[in-house]
Design an enzyme around this catalytic site. Structure first.
Site, PDB file in Angstrom:
ATOM      1  N   GLY A  15       0.827  -1.205   0.000  1.00 15.51           N
ATOM      2  CA  GLY A  15       0.000   0.000   0.000  1.00 15.51           C
ATOM      3  C   GLY A  15       0.857   1.249   0.000  1.00 15.51           C
ATOM      4  O   GLY A  15       0.563   2.229   0.688  1.00 15.51           O
ATOM      5  N   ASP A  66      -2.399  -7.570  -5.444  1.00 14.71           N
ATOM      6  CA  ASP A  66      -3.406  -7.518  -4.393  1.00 14.71           C
ATOM      7  C   ASP A  66      -2.881  -8.401  -3.262  1.00 14.71           C
ATOM      8  O   ASP A  66      -2.613  -9.587  -3.473  1.00 14.71           O
ATOM      9  CB  ASP A  66      -4.731  -8.060  -4.953  1.00 14.71           C
ATOM     10  CG  ASP A  66      -5.871  -7.943  -3.963  1.00 14.71           C
ATOM     11  OD1 ASP A  66      -5.625  -8.071  -2.740  1.00 14.71           O
ATOM     12  OD2 ASP A  66      -7.011  -7.729  -4.401  1.00 14.71           O
ATOM     13  N   VAL A  67      -2.723  -7.839  -2.070  1.00 11.86           N
ATOM     14  CA  VAL A  67      -2.087  -8.612  -0.991  1.00 11.86           C
ATOM     15  C   VAL A  67      -2.919  -9.822  -0.566  1.00 11.86           C
ATOM     16  O   VAL A  67      -2.411 -10.700   0.133  1.00 11.86           O
ATOM     17  CB  VAL A  67      -1.759  -7.741   0.251  1.00 11.86           C
ATOM     18  CG1 VAL A  67      -0.698  -6.698  -0.070  1.00 11.86           C
ATOM     19  CG2 VAL A  67      -3.007  -7.106   0.856  1.00 11.86           C
ATOM     20  N   ASN A  93       1.553  -2.365   5.314  1.00  6.78           N
ATOM     21  CA  ASN A  93       0.739  -1.169   5.537  1.00  6.78           C
ATOM     22  C   ASN A  93      -0.602  -1.204   4.816  1.00  6.78           C
ATOM     23  O   ASN A  93      -1.542  -0.530   5.232  1.00  6.78           O
ATOM     24  CB  ASN A  93       1.570   0.044   5.080  1.00  6.78           C
ATOM     25  CG  ASN A  93       0.733   1.268   4.858  1.00  6.78           C
ATOM     26  OD1 ASN A  93       0.361   1.962   5.795  1.00  6.78           O
ATOM     27  ND2 ASN A  93       0.402   1.556   3.599  1.00  6.78           N
ATOM     28  N   SER A 145      -4.017  -0.097  14.284  1.00 11.94           N
ATOM     29  CA  SER A 145      -4.801   1.144  14.419  1.00 11.94           C
ATOM     30  C   SER A 145      -5.261   1.280  15.855  1.00 11.94           C
ATOM     31  O   SER A 145      -5.449   0.272  16.566  1.00 11.94           O
ATOM     32  CB  SER A 145      -6.030   1.074  13.509  1.00 11.94           C
ATOM     33  OG  SER A 145      -6.973   2.057  13.888  1.00 11.94           O
ATOM     34  N   TYR A 158     -13.177  -3.806  10.962  1.00 11.41           N
ATOM     35  CA  TYR A 158     -11.889  -3.083  10.906  1.00 11.41           C
ATOM     36  C   TYR A 158     -11.179  -3.206  12.256  1.00 11.41           C
ATOM     37  O   TYR A 158      -9.998  -3.548  12.320  1.00 11.41           O
ATOM     38  CB  TYR A 158     -12.156  -1.618  10.555  1.00 11.41           C
ATOM     39  CG  TYR A 158     -10.896  -0.774  10.424  1.00 11.41           C
ATOM     40  CD1 TYR A 158     -10.119  -0.831   9.270  1.00 11.41           C
ATOM     41  CD2 TYR A 158     -10.493   0.072  11.448  1.00 11.41           C
ATOM     42  CE1 TYR A 158      -8.970  -0.055   9.139  1.00 11.41           C
ATOM     43  CE2 TYR A 158      -9.344   0.854  11.323  1.00 11.41           C
ATOM     44  CZ  TYR A 158      -8.587   0.781  10.165  1.00 11.41           C
ATOM     45  OH  TYR A 158      -7.443   1.549  10.051  1.00 11.41           O
ATOM     46  N   ALA A 160     -11.599  -5.442  14.547  1.00  2.95           N
ATOM     47  CA  ALA A 160     -11.187  -6.835  14.768  1.00  2.95           C
ATOM     48  C   ALA A 160      -9.917  -7.146  13.965  1.00  2.95           C
ATOM     49  O   ALA A 160      -8.988  -7.797  14.463  1.00  2.95           O
ATOM     50  CB  ALA A 160     -12.316  -7.780  14.374  1.00  2.95           C
ATOM     51  N   LYS A 162      -7.600  -5.069  13.023  1.00  2.00           N
ATOM     52  CA  LYS A 162      -6.435  -4.343  13.550  1.00  2.00           C
ATOM     53  C   LYS A 162      -5.987  -4.893  14.907  1.00  2.00           C
ATOM     54  O   LYS A 162      -4.803  -4.839  15.250  1.00  2.00           O
ATOM     55  CB  LYS A 162      -6.757  -2.841  13.638  1.00  2.00           C
ATOM     56  CG  LYS A 162      -6.956  -2.194  12.267  1.00  2.00           C
ATOM     57  CD  LYS A 162      -5.695  -2.285  11.418  1.00  2.00           C
ATOM     58  CE  LYS A 162      -5.847  -1.661  10.046  1.00  2.00           C
ATOM     59  NZ  LYS A 162      -4.604  -1.686   9.258  1.00  2.00           N
TER      60      LYS A 162
HETATM   61  P1  NAP Z   1      -5.114   5.026   1.964  1.00  2.00           P
HETATM   62  O1  NAP Z   1      -4.657   6.392   1.647  1.00  2.00           O
HETATM   63  O2  NAP Z   1      -6.518   4.634   1.605  1.00  2.00           O
HETATM   64  O3  NAP Z   1      -4.086   3.990   1.318  1.00  2.00           O
HETATM   65  C1  NAP Z   1      -4.350   2.613   1.328  1.00  2.00           C
HETATM   66  C2  NAP Z   1      -3.255   1.910   0.549  1.00  2.00           C
HETATM   67  O4  NAP Z   1      -3.461   0.495   0.666  1.00  2.00           O
HETATM   68  C3  NAP Z   1      -3.265   2.226  -0.944  1.00  2.00           C
HETATM   69  O5  NAP Z   1      -1.938   2.273  -1.383  1.00  2.00           O
HETATM   70  C4  NAP Z   1      -3.986   1.023  -1.557  1.00  2.00           C
HETATM   71  O6  NAP Z   1      -3.589   0.742  -2.897  1.00  2.00           O
HETATM   72  C5  NAP Z   1      -3.479  -0.081  -0.636  1.00  2.00           C
HETATM   73  N1  NAP Z   1      -4.311  -1.277  -0.606  1.00  2.00           N
HETATM   74  C6  NAP Z   1      -5.573  -1.413  -0.123  1.00  2.00           C
HETATM   75  N2  NAP Z   1      -5.985  -2.676  -0.270  1.00  2.00           N
HETATM   76  C7  NAP Z   1      -4.966  -3.348  -0.880  1.00  2.00           C
HETATM   77  C8  NAP Z   1      -4.787  -4.692  -1.309  1.00  2.00           C
HETATM   78  N3  NAP Z   1      -5.745  -5.611  -1.170  1.00  2.00           N
HETATM   79  N4  NAP Z   1      -3.605  -5.023  -1.883  1.00  2.00           N
HETATM   80  C9  NAP Z   1      -2.622  -4.107  -2.044  1.00  2.00           C
HETATM   81  N5  NAP Z   1      -2.738  -2.823  -1.669  1.00  2.00           N
HETATM   82  C10 NAP Z   1      -3.906  -2.447  -1.094  1.00  2.00           C
HETATM   83  O7  NAP Z   1      -5.028   4.728   3.537  1.00  2.00           O
HETATM   84  P2  NAP Z   1      -3.940   5.079   4.666  1.00  2.00           P
HETATM   85  O8  NAP Z   1      -4.605   5.928   5.657  1.00  2.00           O
HETATM   86  O9  NAP Z   1      -2.653   5.495   4.079  1.00  2.00           O
HETATM   87  O10 NAP Z   1      -3.833   3.648   5.325  1.00  2.00           O
HETATM   88  C11 NAP Z   1      -2.645   2.890   5.381  1.00  2.00           C
HETATM   89  C12 NAP Z   1      -2.739   1.943   6.572  1.00  2.00           C
HETATM   90  O11 NAP Z   1      -2.827   2.710   7.785  1.00  2.00           O
HETATM   91  C13 NAP Z   1      -3.977   1.044   6.550  1.00  2.00           C
HETATM   92  O12 NAP Z   1      -3.628  -0.255   6.992  1.00  2.00           O
HETATM   93  C14 NAP Z   1      -4.903   1.707   7.554  1.00  2.00           C
HETATM   94  O13 NAP Z   1      -5.809   0.807   8.141  1.00  2.00           O
HETATM   95  C15 NAP Z   1      -3.899   2.235   8.566  1.00  2.00           C
HETATM   96  N6  NAP Z   1      -4.419   3.300   9.426  1.00  2.00           N
HETATM   97  C16 NAP Z   1      -4.844   4.487   8.887  1.00  2.00           C
HETATM   98  C17 NAP Z   1      -5.359   5.468   9.734  1.00  2.00           C
HETATM   99  C18 NAP Z   1      -5.869   6.793   9.215  1.00  2.00           C
HETATM  100  O14 NAP Z   1      -6.575   7.501   9.971  1.00  2.00           O
HETATM  101  N7  NAP Z   1      -5.543   7.204   8.001  1.00  2.00           N
HETATM  102  C19 NAP Z   1      -5.424   5.234  11.115  1.00  2.00           C
HETATM  103  C20 NAP Z   1      -4.983   4.010  11.616  1.00  2.00           C
HETATM  104  C21 NAP Z   1      -4.480   3.055  10.756  1.00  2.00           C
HETATM  105  P3  NAP Z   1      -4.484   1.258  -4.165  1.00  2.00           P
HETATM  106  O15 NAP Z   1      -4.406   2.750  -4.136  1.00  2.00           O
HETATM  107  O16 NAP Z   1      -3.850   0.700  -5.380  1.00  2.00           O
HETATM  108  O17 NAP Z   1      -5.874   0.753  -3.907  1.00  2.00           O
END
Ligand code: NAP
Length: 252
Positions: A15, A66-67, A93, A145, A158, A160, A162
């Site tokens: 990601g 796709d992971v 990530n 998270s 979500y 669960a 995390k």
């Molecule tokens: P984001 O901007 O939506 O980015 C998500 C990334 O994950 C994108 O690069 C997407 O790729 C990739 N992805 C999603 N599903 C995938 C799959 N099946 N295979 C490969 N790649 C996949 O979100 P983010 O906020 O940066 O989130 C990154 C991580 O941080 C996540 O695990 C999220 O749960 C965690 N997190 C985020 C927050 C927050 O508030 N932002 C808080 C706590 C934890 P594509 O663009 O190609 O779809």
């Protein structure tokens, strides 16, 4: 802080095309790592991350998969090995969040969330760990998270997934440390990325209001923690989950 921990190291960031993953790619490139940028579908975003890594003076490659697809992940890892060498460091990530209440939670949503956030993390780790075991070196950071610890009445799957990552990190860290594979996790609070586009403004304002620091975090703030956990600055840490939430984790 030693950036030499990253020189000639290859890191795979799942990601990595946008949000927190992109910030990690850029931060680790600035530290000297070669970066494989995994993404699922949005190649143009991933190409922007490639440009950022190259602008930071490092080598980048696109690593589409796709992971949740084991075959695709194994092919991706083989391609990373071919282009950038053995994988020394892994940032698990990739993840999804869908804003659903208990009324709108379906089995499809549950499976999609657990698959992308938890099963995908297992698939990528297992695809990479053998080469780390063989070389007796590996550094892994998993993205959990605060939802795992401070649940809300929405996003039950979500939360669960995390929480599962925290347990995975503890057990896998214990199993892999004999091979000098050190695994930890990060649990961010609310961070300004696209993933929260699904959350309504009122909910975001309420979260900000109850956060002692009274703000949302940035992707760069999480990337700094990831760098720390991958580096030897954290050499006596394993199986830990570091929370960065502007103090929200302290609230009951
Ligand atoms: P984001 O901007 O939506 O980015 C998500 C990334 O994950 C994108 O690069 C997407 O790729 C990739 N992805 C999603 N599903 C995938 C799959 N099946 N295979 C490969 N790649 C996949 O979100 P983010 O906020 O940066 O989130 C990154 C991580 O941080 C996540 O695990 C999220 O749960 C965690 N997190 C985020 C927050 C927050 O508030 N932002 C808080 C706590 C934890 P594509 O663009 O190609 O779809």
């Amino acid at each position: 802080m030693s950036e030499s921990d990253f020189e000639n190291r290859t890191v795979l960031v799942t990601g990595g095309s946008r949000g927190i993953g992109r910030a990690c790619c850029e931060r680790l490139a600035r530290a000297g790592a070669k970066v494989a940028i995994n993404f699922r579908s949005r190649e143009s975003d991933a190409l922007e991350t490639v440009a950022l890594v190259e602008a930071a003076g490092s080598q980048a490659m696109l690593a589409q998969a796709d992971v949740t697809d084991q075959q695709a992940v194994e092919a991706m890892v083989a391609e990373v090995n071919k282009q950038l060498g053995p994988i020394d460091m892994l940032v698990n990530n990739a993840g999804i969040f869908e804003y659903v209440t208990h009324e709108t939670t379906t089995l499809d949503h549950w499976k999609r969330t657990i698959d992308a956030n938890l099963t995908g993390l297992y698939i990528v780790t297992w695809a990479v760990k053998e080469q780390m075991i063989e070389r007796k070196f590996g550094r892994i950071v998993n993205m959990s998270s605060i939802s795992a610890m401070r649940p809300r009445p929405y996003g039950i799957a979500y939360a669960a997934s995390k929480a599962g990552i925290i347990a995975f990190t503890q057990s896998a860290a214990d199993a892999l440390i004999p091979y000098n594979i050190r695994m930890n996790a990060v649990a961010p609070g609310l961070i300004e990325t696209e993933i929260i586009d699904d959350v309504d403004r009122k909910t975001i304002d309420r979260i900000v209001n109850e956060t002692p620091m009274k703000r949302i975090g940035t992707a760069d703030e999480i990337a700094d923690l990831v760098r720390f956990l991958l580096s030897e600055d954290s050499r006596f840490m394993m199986g830990q989950t570091l929370v960065a939430s502007g103090g929200r984790v302290m609230l009951p």
